[in-house]
Design a protein around this motif. Structure first.
Motif, PDB file in Angstrom:
ATOM      1  N   VAL A  86       0.848  -1.189   0.000  1.00 44.14           N
ATOM      2  CA  VAL A  86       0.000   0.000   0.000  1.00 44.14           C
ATOM      3  C   VAL A  86       0.882   1.236   0.000  1.00 44.14           C
ATOM      4  CG1 VAL A  86      -1.742   1.307   1.292  1.00 44.14           C
ATOM      5  CG2 VAL A  86      -1.825  -1.195   1.299  1.00 44.14           C
ATOM      6  N   LYS A  87       0.475   2.253  -0.749  1.00 43.94           N
ATOM      7  CA  LYS A  87       1.105   3.577  -0.677  1.00 43.94           C
ATOM      8  C   LYS A  87       0.056   4.534  -0.158  1.00 43.94           C
ATOM      9  CE  LYS A  87       4.523   3.236  -4.404  1.00 43.94           C
ATOM     10  NZ  LYS A  87       5.676   3.642  -3.646  1.00 43.94           N
ATOM     11  N   LEU A  88       0.471   5.419   0.746  1.00 46.40           N
ATOM     12  CA  LEU A  88      -0.481   6.395   1.280  1.00 46.40           C
ATOM     13  C   LEU A  88       0.241   7.661   1.690  1.00 46.40           C
ATOM     14  CD1 LEU A  88      -0.405   6.555   4.710  1.00 46.40           C
ATOM     15  CD2 LEU A  88      -1.087   4.200   4.378  1.00 46.40           C
ATOM     16  N   LYS A  89      -0.538   8.724   1.819  1.00 51.00           N
ATOM     17  CA  LYS A  89      -0.044   9.980   2.381  1.00 51.00           C
ATOM     18  C   LYS A  89      -0.838  10.257   3.641  1.00 51.00           C
ATOM     19  CE  LYS A  89       1.202  11.927  -2.098  1.00 51.00           C
ATOM     20  NZ  LYS A  89       0.877  12.946  -3.112  1.00 51.00           N
ATOM     21  N   HIS A  90      -0.212  10.943   4.587  1.00 49.08           N
ATOM     22  CA  HIS A  90      -0.946  11.281   5.803  1.00 49.08           C
ATOM     23  C   HIS A  90      -0.386  12.540   6.446  1.00 49.08           C
ATOM     24  CE1 HIS A  90       1.822  10.167   9.159  1.00 49.08           C
ATOM     25  NE2 HIS A  90       2.373   9.434   8.220  1.00 49.08           N
ATOM     26  N   GLU A 123      -4.717   6.752  -0.756  1.00 46.89           N
ATOM     27  CA  GLU A 123      -4.267   5.382  -0.582  1.00 46.89           C
ATOM     28  C   GLU A 123      -4.324   4.641  -1.915  1.00 46.89           C
ATOM     29  OE1 GLU A 123      -6.930   6.836   0.971  1.00 46.89           O
ATOM     30  OE2 GLU A 123      -7.153   6.079   3.016  1.00 46.89           O
ATOM     31  N   LYS A 124      -3.308   3.827  -2.193  1.00 41.46           N
ATOM     32  CA  LYS A 124      -3.252   3.047  -3.422  1.00 41.46           C
ATOM     33  C   LYS A 124      -2.689   1.668  -3.104  1.00 41.46           C
ATOM     34  CE  LYS A 124      -2.276   7.178  -6.162  1.00 41.46           C
ATOM     35  NZ  LYS A 124      -1.264   7.933  -6.912  1.00 41.46           N
ATOM     36  N   LYS A 129      -8.922  -2.530  -3.867  1.00 41.82           N
ATOM     37  CA  LYS A 129      -9.389  -1.260  -3.314  1.00 41.82           C
ATOM     38  C   LYS A 129      -8.962  -1.159  -1.855  1.00 41.82           C
ATOM     39  CE  LYS A 129     -13.576   1.507  -2.774  1.00 41.82           C
ATOM     40  NZ  LYS A 129     -15.042   1.535  -2.943  1.00 41.82           N
ATOM     41  N   VAL A 130      -8.410   0.001  -1.470  1.00 42.45           N
ATOM     42  CA  VAL A 130      -7.852   0.141  -0.131  1.00 42.45           C
ATOM     43  C   VAL A 130      -8.371   1.408   0.540  1.00 42.45           C
ATOM     44  CG1 VAL A 130      -5.779   1.328  -0.993  1.00 42.45           C
ATOM     45  CG2 VAL A 130      -5.703   0.196   1.222  1.00 42.45           C
ATOM     46  N   LYS A 131      -8.576   1.331   1.860  1.00 41.47           N
ATOM     47  CA  LYS A 131      -8.962   2.479   2.680  1.00 41.47           C
ATOM     48  C   LYS A 131      -8.208   2.379   3.997  1.00 41.47           C
ATOM     49  CE  LYS A 131     -11.282   5.957   4.415  1.00 41.47           C
ATOM     50  NZ  LYS A 131     -10.899   7.315   4.044  1.00 41.47           N
ATOM     51  N   VAL A 132      -7.540   3.480   4.378  1.00 39.83           N
ATOM     52  CA  VAL A 132      -6.851   3.550   5.671  1.00 39.83           C
ATOM     53  C   VAL A 132      -7.609   4.551   6.521  1.00 39.83           C
ATOM     54  CG1 VAL A 132      -4.688   4.012   6.872  1.00 39.83           C
ATOM     55  CG2 VAL A 132      -4.650   2.992   4.582  1.00 39.83           C
ATOM     56  N   LYS A 133      -8.099   4.111   7.670  1.00 38.53           N
ATOM     57  CA  LYS A 133      -8.921   4.963   8.523  1.00 38.53           C
ATOM     58  C   LYS A 133      -8.074   5.933   9.341  1.00 38.53           C
ATOM     59  CE  LYS A 133     -13.111   2.321   9.084  1.00 38.53           C
ATOM     60  NZ  LYS A 133     -14.115   1.856  10.051  1.00 38.53           N
ATOM     61  N   GLU A 134      -8.723   7.013   9.808  1.00 39.34           N
ATOM     62  CA  GLU A 134      -8.068   7.948  10.709  1.00 39.34           C
ATOM     63  C   GLU A 134      -7.855   7.272  12.060  1.00 39.34           C
ATOM     64  OE1 GLU A 134     -10.876   8.824   9.003  1.00 39.34           O
ATOM     65  OE2 GLU A 134      -9.832   9.976   7.471  1.00 39.34           O
ATOM     66  N   ASP A 135      -6.875   7.782  12.811  1.00 35.58           N
ATOM     67  CA  ASP A 135      -6.615   7.234  14.137  1.00 35.58           C
ATOM     68  C   ASP A 135      -6.111   8.350  15.043  1.00 35.58           C
ATOM     69  OD1 ASP A 135      -6.571   5.060  15.953  1.00 35.58           O
ATOM     70  OD2 ASP A 135      -4.398   4.919  15.740  1.00 35.58           O
ATOM     71  N   PHE A 136      -6.288   8.153  16.346  1.00 38.46           N
ATOM     72  CA  PHE A 136      -5.845   9.124  17.345  1.00 38.46           C
ATOM     73  C   PHE A 136      -5.115   8.382  18.445  1.00 38.46           C
ATOM     74  CE2 PHE A 136      -9.688  10.533  15.289  1.00 38.46           C
ATOM     75  CZ  PHE A 136      -9.359  11.828  14.885  1.00 38.46           C
ATOM     76  N   GLU A 168      -6.595   1.498  11.124  1.00 35.24           N
ATOM     77  CA  GLU A 168      -7.133   0.280  10.518  1.00 35.24           C
ATOM     78  C   GLU A 168      -6.997   0.360   9.006  1.00 35.24           C
ATOM     79  OE1 GLU A 168     -10.971  -2.124  11.614  1.00 35.24           O
ATOM     80  OE2 GLU A 168     -11.496  -0.640  10.081  1.00 35.24           O
ATOM     81  N   VAL A 169      -6.527  -0.730   8.413  1.00 34.05           N
ATOM     82  CA  VAL A 169      -6.358  -0.818   6.960  1.00 34.05           C
ATOM     83  C   VAL A 169      -7.388  -1.797   6.407  1.00 34.05           C
ATOM     84  CG1 VAL A 169      -4.774  -1.369   5.071  1.00 34.05           C
ATOM     85  CG2 VAL A 169      -3.890  -0.335   7.179  1.00 34.05           C
ATOM     86  N   GLN A 170      -8.094  -1.337   5.388  1.00 34.10           N
ATOM     87  CA  GLN A 170      -9.101  -2.179   4.738  1.00 34.10           C
ATOM     88  C   GLN A 170      -8.692  -2.368   3.279  1.00 34.10           C
ATOM     89  OE1 GLN A 170     -12.570   0.285   5.264  1.00 34.10           O
ATOM     90  NE2 GLN A 170     -12.894  -0.353   7.379  1.00 34.10           N
ATOM     91  N   ILE A 171      -8.370  -3.621   2.910  1.00 35.79           N
ATOM     92  CA  ILE A 171      -8.015  -3.952   1.532  1.00 35.79           C
ATOM     93  C   ILE A 171      -9.008  -4.992   1.040  1.00 35.79           C
ATOM     94  CG2 ILE A 171      -6.236  -4.851  -0.028  1.00 35.79           C
ATOM     95  CD1 ILE A 171      -4.128  -3.968   1.969  1.00 35.79           C
ATOM     96  N   GLU A 172      -9.568  -4.739  -0.111  1.00 30.19           N
ATOM     97  CA  GLU A 172     -10.583  -5.640  -0.666  1.00 30.19           C
ATOM     98  C   GLU A 172     -10.037  -7.067  -0.772  1.00 30.19           C
ATOM     99  OE1 GLU A 172     -13.870  -5.102  -4.206  1.00 30.19           O
ATOM    100  OE2 GLU A 172     -11.814  -4.460  -4.583  1.00 30.19           O
ATOM    101  N   GLY A 173     -10.764  -8.023  -0.190  1.00 29.80           N
ATOM    102  CA  GLY A 173     -10.367  -9.417  -0.271  1.00 29.80           C
ATOM    103  C   GLY A 173      -9.420  -9.876   0.816  1.00 29.80           C
ATOM    104  N   ILE A 174      -9.010  -8.945   1.711  1.00 27.04           N
ATOM    105  CA  ILE A 174      -8.092  -9.287   2.810  1.00 27.04           C
ATOM    106  C   ILE A 174      -8.762  -8.858   4.111  1.00 27.04           C
ATOM    107  CG2 ILE A 174      -5.836  -8.761   3.850  1.00 27.04           C
ATOM    108  CD1 ILE A 174      -4.743  -8.315   1.061  1.00 27.04           C
ATOM    109  N   PRO A 175      -8.660  -9.651   5.183  1.00 21.92           N
ATOM    110  CA  PRO A 175      -9.253  -9.227   6.460  1.00 21.92           C
ATOM    111  C   PRO A 175      -8.677  -7.888   6.930  1.00 21.92           C
ATOM    112  CG  PRO A 175      -8.595 -11.538   6.556  1.00 21.92           C
ATOM    113  CD  PRO A 175      -8.056 -10.983   5.273  1.00 21.92           C
ATOM    114  N   ASN A 176      -9.528  -7.029   7.487  1.00 20.70           N
ATOM    115  CA  ASN A 176      -9.064  -5.747   8.010  1.00 20.70           C
ATOM    116  C   ASN A 176      -8.014  -5.983   9.089  1.00 20.70           C
ATOM    117  OD1 ASN A 176     -11.047  -4.755   6.375  1.00 20.70           O
ATOM    118  ND2 ASN A 176     -12.381  -4.041   8.023  1.00 20.70           N
TER     119      ASN A 176
END
Length: 194
Positions: A86-90, A123-124, A129-136, A168-176
């Motif tokens: 995964v590549k992401l910016k934050h 996120e890429k 398909k990928v989604k990285v959630k916010e965290d505190f 939390e990282v969510q990738i299609e087809g892979i457990p979160n």
């Protein structure tokens, strides 16, 4: 006219009262994640990065201050068994309440505790398909500021921060899964006090 004159005087008095209480810091940081996650027999971890990390600090008195870290966007590669997954910016906005050990020297150590946020976007992933959630999380800081003898307002600083973040990282087809980044941030830079 009298109201305007009073307003100008009050603004001038408040500005002079605020003098010397703001500090701007400009630094470069090495961000070293310390955590990882076991995904079956695989290991998921974020890579180390370099970043430009300005911050603004307000001094309530000689000893107590609050610092807001305003880093530029940081890019991370998330590695799955050493390969890019995964590549992401934050953005990592972080605020700490600090105690400055003011003394008769020009060397001022400090410690701080506070909170941090992890705000991801762009996120890429080639895995789907990928989604990285916010965290505190919690943030801690230790460092020092040094003001050379010929410096009126500027100085140099070095500090080490720890941030507890596990988005939390969510990738299609892979457990979160939670990406335990938990980075240690090493920073060197210049400070300027107003």
């Amino acid at each position: 006219m009298l109201k305007q004159a009073v307003l100008v005087v009050l603004l001038g008095m408040s500005a002079s009262a605020m003098a010397g209480q703001w500090q701007v810091k400009v630094g470069a940081s090495a961000i070293a994640p310390t955590g990882d996650y076991k995904l079956g027999n695989s290991t998921v971890e974020a890579d180390s990065e370099l970043a430009f990390t300005p911050s603004v600090e307000y001094f309530f008195n000689d000893n107590i201050s609050a610092e807001l870290l305003l880093a530029t966007p940081i890019s991370h590669d998330v590695l799955l068994d050493g390969q890019n997954a995964v590549k992401l910016k934050h953005l990592p906005p972080t605020i700490t309440a600090k105690y400055n050990f003011k003394n008769s020297t020009r060397f001022t150590p400090y410690i701080g505790v506070g909170g941090t946020a992890f705000i991801a976007w762009d996120e890429k992933s080639d895995l789907g398909k990928v989604k990285v959630k916010e965290d505190f999380g919690f943030a801690g800081q230790i460092g020092f500021n040094f003001q050379p003898a010929d410096a009126k307002n500027w100085g140099v600083f070095a500090d080490v921060r720890y941030a507890q973040i596990s988005p939390e990282v969510q990738i299609e087809g892979i457990p979160n899964f939670d990406l335990d980044i938990d980075p240690i941030i090493y920073t060197l830079g210049y400070s300027y006090k107003f």
